[in-house]
Design an enzyme around this catalytic site. Structure first.
Site, PDB file in Angstrom:
ATOM      1  N   LYS A 116       0.808  -1.213   0.000  1.00  0.00           N
ATOM      2  CA  LYS A 116       0.000   0.000   0.000  1.00  0.00           C
ATOM      3  C   LYS A 116       0.842   1.264   0.000  1.00  0.00           C
ATOM      4  O   LYS A 116       0.497   2.252  -0.662  1.00  0.00           O
ATOM      5  CB  LYS A 116      -0.949   0.009   1.207  1.00  0.00           C
ATOM      6  CG  LYS A 116      -1.720  -1.285   1.437  1.00  0.00           C
ATOM      7  CD  LYS A 116      -2.586  -1.691   0.264  1.00  0.00           C
ATOM      8  CE  LYS A 116      -3.387  -2.938   0.588  1.00  0.00           C
ATOM      9  NZ  LYS A 116      -4.121  -3.486  -0.542  1.00  0.00           N
ATOM     10  N   LYS A 158      -1.948   2.336   8.770  1.00  0.00           N
ATOM     11  CA  LYS A 158      -2.325   1.231   7.889  1.00  0.00           C
ATOM     12  C   LYS A 158      -1.131   0.329   7.604  1.00  0.00           C
ATOM     13  O   LYS A 158      -0.012   0.798   7.386  1.00  0.00           O
ATOM     14  CB  LYS A 158      -2.867   1.766   6.557  1.00  0.00           C
ATOM     15  CG  LYS A 158      -4.187   2.507   6.663  1.00  0.00           C
ATOM     16  CD  LYS A 158      -4.695   2.861   5.275  1.00  0.00           C
ATOM     17  CE  LYS A 158      -6.091   3.452   5.321  1.00  0.00           C
ATOM     18  NZ  LYS A 158      -6.621   3.706   3.967  1.00  0.00           N
ATOM     19  N   GLY A 164      -8.633  -6.375   3.833  1.00  0.00           N
ATOM     20  CA  GLY A 164      -9.693  -6.934   4.656  1.00  0.00           C
ATOM     21  C   GLY A 164      -9.878  -6.239   5.991  1.00  0.00           C
ATOM     22  O   GLY A 164     -10.411  -6.828   6.931  1.00  0.00           O
ATOM     23  N   GLU A 200      -2.040   7.927   6.994  1.00  0.00           N
ATOM     24  CA  GLU A 200      -2.860   8.822   6.169  1.00  0.00           C
ATOM     25  C   GLU A 200      -3.780   9.629   7.073  1.00  0.00           C
ATOM     26  O   GLU A 200      -4.246   9.139   8.109  1.00  0.00           O
ATOM     27  CB  GLU A 200      -3.722   8.029   5.193  1.00  0.00           C
ATOM     28  CG  GLU A 200      -2.969   7.390   4.057  1.00  0.00           C
ATOM     29  CD  GLU A 200      -3.888   6.622   3.128  1.00  0.00           C
ATOM     30  OE1 GLU A 200      -3.456   6.357   1.988  1.00  0.00           O
ATOM     31  OE2 GLU A 200      -5.021   6.283   3.515  1.00  0.00           O
ATOM     32  N   HIS A 208     -16.634   6.121  -0.297  1.00  0.00           N
ATOM     33  CA  HIS A 208     -15.632   5.168  -0.770  1.00  0.00           C
ATOM     34  C   HIS A 208     -16.040   4.774  -2.188  1.00  0.00           C
ATOM     35  O   HIS A 208     -17.022   4.060  -2.387  1.00  0.00           O
ATOM     36  CB  HIS A 208     -15.609   3.949   0.148  1.00  0.00           C
ATOM     37  CG  HIS A 208     -14.593   2.912  -0.231  1.00  0.00           C
ATOM     38  ND1 HIS A 208     -13.948   2.135   0.684  1.00  0.00           N
ATOM     39  CD2 HIS A 208     -14.111   2.518  -1.434  1.00  0.00           C
ATOM     40  CE1 HIS A 208     -13.119   1.302   0.070  1.00  0.00           C
ATOM     41  NE2 HIS A 208     -13.215   1.523  -1.230  1.00  0.00           N
ATOM     42  N   ASN A 290      -6.559  -2.970  -5.746  1.00  0.00           N
ATOM     43  CA  ASN A 290      -6.683  -4.427  -5.669  1.00  0.00           C
ATOM     44  C   ASN A 290      -6.347  -4.999  -7.041  1.00  0.00           C
ATOM     45  O   ASN A 290      -7.031  -4.699  -8.020  1.00  0.00           O
ATOM     46  CB  ASN A 290      -8.092  -4.840  -5.262  1.00  0.00           C
ATOM     47  CG  ASN A 290      -8.451  -4.367  -3.863  1.00  0.00           C
ATOM     48  OD1 ASN A 290      -9.423  -3.666  -3.659  1.00  0.00           O
ATOM     49  ND2 ASN A 290      -7.652  -4.739  -2.883  1.00  0.00           N
ATOM     50  N   ARG A 292      -6.834  -7.680  -8.689  1.00  0.00           N
ATOM     51  CA  ARG A 292      -7.611  -8.907  -8.890  1.00  0.00           C
ATOM     52  C   ARG A 292      -9.049  -8.524  -9.199  1.00  0.00           C
ATOM     53  O   ARG A 292      -9.413  -7.358  -9.130  1.00  0.00           O
ATOM     54  CB  ARG A 292      -7.579  -9.747  -7.612  1.00  0.00           C
ATOM     55  CG  ARG A 292      -8.022  -8.944  -6.381  1.00  0.00           C
ATOM     56  CD  ARG A 292      -8.229  -9.784  -5.150  1.00  0.00           C
ATOM     57  NE  ARG A 292      -8.410  -8.992  -3.946  1.00  0.00           N
ATOM     58  CZ  ARG A 292      -9.515  -8.374  -3.587  1.00  0.00           C
ATOM     59  NH1 ARG A 292     -10.589  -8.432  -4.364  1.00  0.00           N
ATOM     60  NH2 ARG A 292      -9.592  -7.692  -2.458  1.00  0.00           N
ATOM     61  N   VAL A 295     -15.253  -9.095  -5.180  1.00  0.00           N
ATOM     62  CA  VAL A 295     -16.538  -9.712  -4.846  1.00  0.00           C
ATOM     63  C   VAL A 295     -17.685  -9.010  -5.580  1.00  0.00           C
ATOM     64  O   VAL A 295     -18.588  -9.640  -6.104  1.00  0.00           O
ATOM     65  CB  VAL A 295     -16.784  -9.650  -3.319  1.00  0.00           C
ATOM     66  CG1 VAL A 295     -18.162 -10.224  -2.969  1.00  0.00           C
ATOM     67  CG2 VAL A 295     -15.687 -10.389  -2.561  1.00  0.00           C
ATOM     68  N   ARG A 338     -24.600  -8.764   0.114  1.00  0.00           N
ATOM     69  CA  ARG A 338     -23.892  -9.983   0.487  1.00  0.00           C
ATOM     70  C   ARG A 338     -24.576 -10.577   1.719  1.00  0.00           C
ATOM     71  O   ARG A 338     -24.544  -9.978   2.789  1.00  0.00           O
ATOM     72  CB  ARG A 338     -22.438  -9.696   0.846  1.00  0.00           C
ATOM     73  CG  ARG A 338     -21.642  -8.934  -0.181  1.00  0.00           C
ATOM     74  CD  ARG A 338     -20.199  -8.804   0.278  1.00  0.00           C
ATOM     75  NE  ARG A 338     -19.436  -7.874  -0.526  1.00  0.00           N
ATOM     76  CZ  ARG A 338     -18.118  -7.707  -0.427  1.00  0.00           C
ATOM     77  NH1 ARG A 338     -17.439  -8.395   0.471  1.00  0.00           N
ATOM     78  NH2 ARG A 338     -17.486  -6.833  -1.192  1.00  0.00           N
TER      79      ARG A 338
END
Length: 463
Positions: A116, A158, A164, A200, A208, A290, A292, A295, A338
């Site tokens: 990050k 962070k 996660g 940060e 977000h 990310n 990848r 979800v 979800r």
């Protein structure tokens, strides 16, 4: 195109990839732990091979066993899905060394953006606005205190290798910095084996906002309509929608241009997501990336008409993107819920057990993503998500109503879930209008969760 692809994952995302491979007329290989022997995705794959015991370290995180399964079955490529090894540069490099195509970015890019702090520095160097804070890693408490004084409290510590919601601590008082640093480093070391931290400033209240991108091997990059992921609990997303109800078309175009600019700067390939915070003045600040699929990718598919999983596979096989940025427009609105086996009244504690009966919702504009059927076990070893319900419509209010109806129709026996909480959340005026921020759930429901937990604890004590 590949002839055979191995899926290094389980559950709902493995089944999603298997279906995409079938449409592409590519053979699929599933890998499974002993706990997943009877799982739906295992039955749907063309081939399946056991790679270890129920603990993730023995199976879905066991690189050697997964690579061996790919070689043994003659697979030419590996799709990692999300979670597990999907953002492991080490695993991607191992695929390269074993002449297997990793369906994702190259190992160096994963390493660069997965860290990050390095990702933050890279964005700064390429004129992408980032949240005020440290330039790289923070080495000690003195440096943290100095930066915190410069940017002003509150700040967020962070983990550089985080994800996660782990290895993160919000600090509102200077005397909290030392214990917060120690706690965040300990959690980061346990979760990621890496305790490096960065700092940060907290941009709050904020939205977000994330942007899905995909790039081919010919340097063509396309950014999709944004996703609003502001409905969160402890940094975990609960509901996601696309597009964001508060963005203008001009702001959407600006955000997409930033995303494309960032991806071209690092020669990115395949699918990924850039995450931003948007303040009340609609300024965007890069947070992280990310490397990848995510979800919540189905809501992007619904509003864009693009099958992201199939595009990932095509790009990895060396094909050009079949569309240009100018062809990507917003088609209506989509929202995803979800449903997890978890108890909201006990801090959303994960639940496990047998799914004796499950009735799925249907109807116009409803899409279901699930790797579980009646008779399956929700395992304590893995993520507690049972099903994703995605609602799509020409207008946002209609999409919300469709999701509300679908949540009412959905039934699952003998498991405590967050279904009622999701239904209640959708009824809130701020959610109906799309004005909710990242702090909304904690502010609105925090006291309610505490009361319910206290009541349950009292009842347990009486019993």
């Amino acid at each position: 195109m590949f002839e055979k692809v191995l899926i290094a994952n389980r559950g709902e995302i493995a089944l999603r990839i298997i279906r995409a491979l079938k449409e592409l007329e590519v053979s699929s290989v599933a890998v499974y732990s002993t706990a997943d022997r009877k799982a739906r995705y295992v039955q749907e794959a063309d081939e399946a091979i056991c790679i270890g015991g129920p603990q993730p370290a023995s199976s879905y995180l066991n690189m050697e066993n997964i690579i061996s399964a790919a070689v043994l079955t003659g697979a030419q490529a590996i799709h990692p899905g999300y979670g597990f090894l999907s953002e492991s540069a080490e695993f991607a490099q191992l695929c390269v060394e074993c002449n297997l195509k990793f369906i994702g970015p190259d190992p160096k890019t994963i390493s660069l953006m997965g860290d990050k702090a390095n990702a933050r520095q890279t964005m700064q160097q390429n004129k992408i606005p980032v949240i005020p804070g440290s330039n790289g890693f923070v080495e000690d408490l003195t440096e943290i205190q100095t930066i915190a004084q410069e940017v002003g409290l509150p700040v967020m510590l962070k983990a550089a290798a985080g994800g996660g919601g782990k290895g993160i601590r919000k600090v509102t008082e200077f005397d909290q910095l030392a214990p917060a640093l120690a706690a965040a480093q300990k959690e980061a070391q346990i979760s990621f084996g890496d305790q490096r931290m960065y700092l940060e400033k907290v941009v709050s209240p904020a939205k977000h906002i994330e942007v899905q991108v995909i790039a081919d091997q010919f340097h063509q990059v396309v950014a999709f309509p944004e996703r609003d992921c502001s409905l969160q609990r402890k940094q975990q997303k609960v509901l996601e929608e696309s597009p964001c109800a508060l963005l203008t078309p001009a702001e959407r175009q600006q955000l997409q241009k930033l995303a494309v600019q960032a991806m071209k700067a690092i020669n990115y390939e395949n699918a990924g997501t850039l995450e931003f915070l948007m303040d009340q003045q609609h300024n965007f600040y890069f947070m992280e990336m990310n490397t990848r699929i995510q979800v919540e990718h189905p809501i992007t598919e619904e509003v864009s008409g693009v099958d992201l999983i199939k595009e990932q596979i095509r790009v990895a096989a060396g094909e050009k993107l079949a569309f240009k940025q100018s062809e990507i427009t917003v088609h209506g609105a989509a929202i995803e819920a979800r449903i997890n086996a978890e108890d909201p009244a006990h801090g959303f504690r994960p639940q496990a057990g047998l799914v004796r009966k499950m009735n799925l919702p249907g109807g116009l504009g409803i899409r279901i993503e699930s790797g579980i059927v009646a008779g399956d076990q929700v395992s304590p070893f893995y993520d507690s998500m049972i099903i994703k319900i995605i609602a799509h419509a020409d207008q946002r209010p209609v999409a919300i109503r469709r999701l509300e109806n679908a949540l009412q129709e959905f039934e699952v026996d003998d498991l405590v879930t967050n279904q009622r909480f999701l239904a209640e959340l959708l009824e809130q005026p701020e959610v109906q209008k799309g004005t909710y921020l990242t702090t909304y759930i904690d502010q609105k429901f925090g006291a309610q969760f505490e009361r319910e937990q206290e009541a349950k604890e009292e009842q347990t004590h009486e019993d």
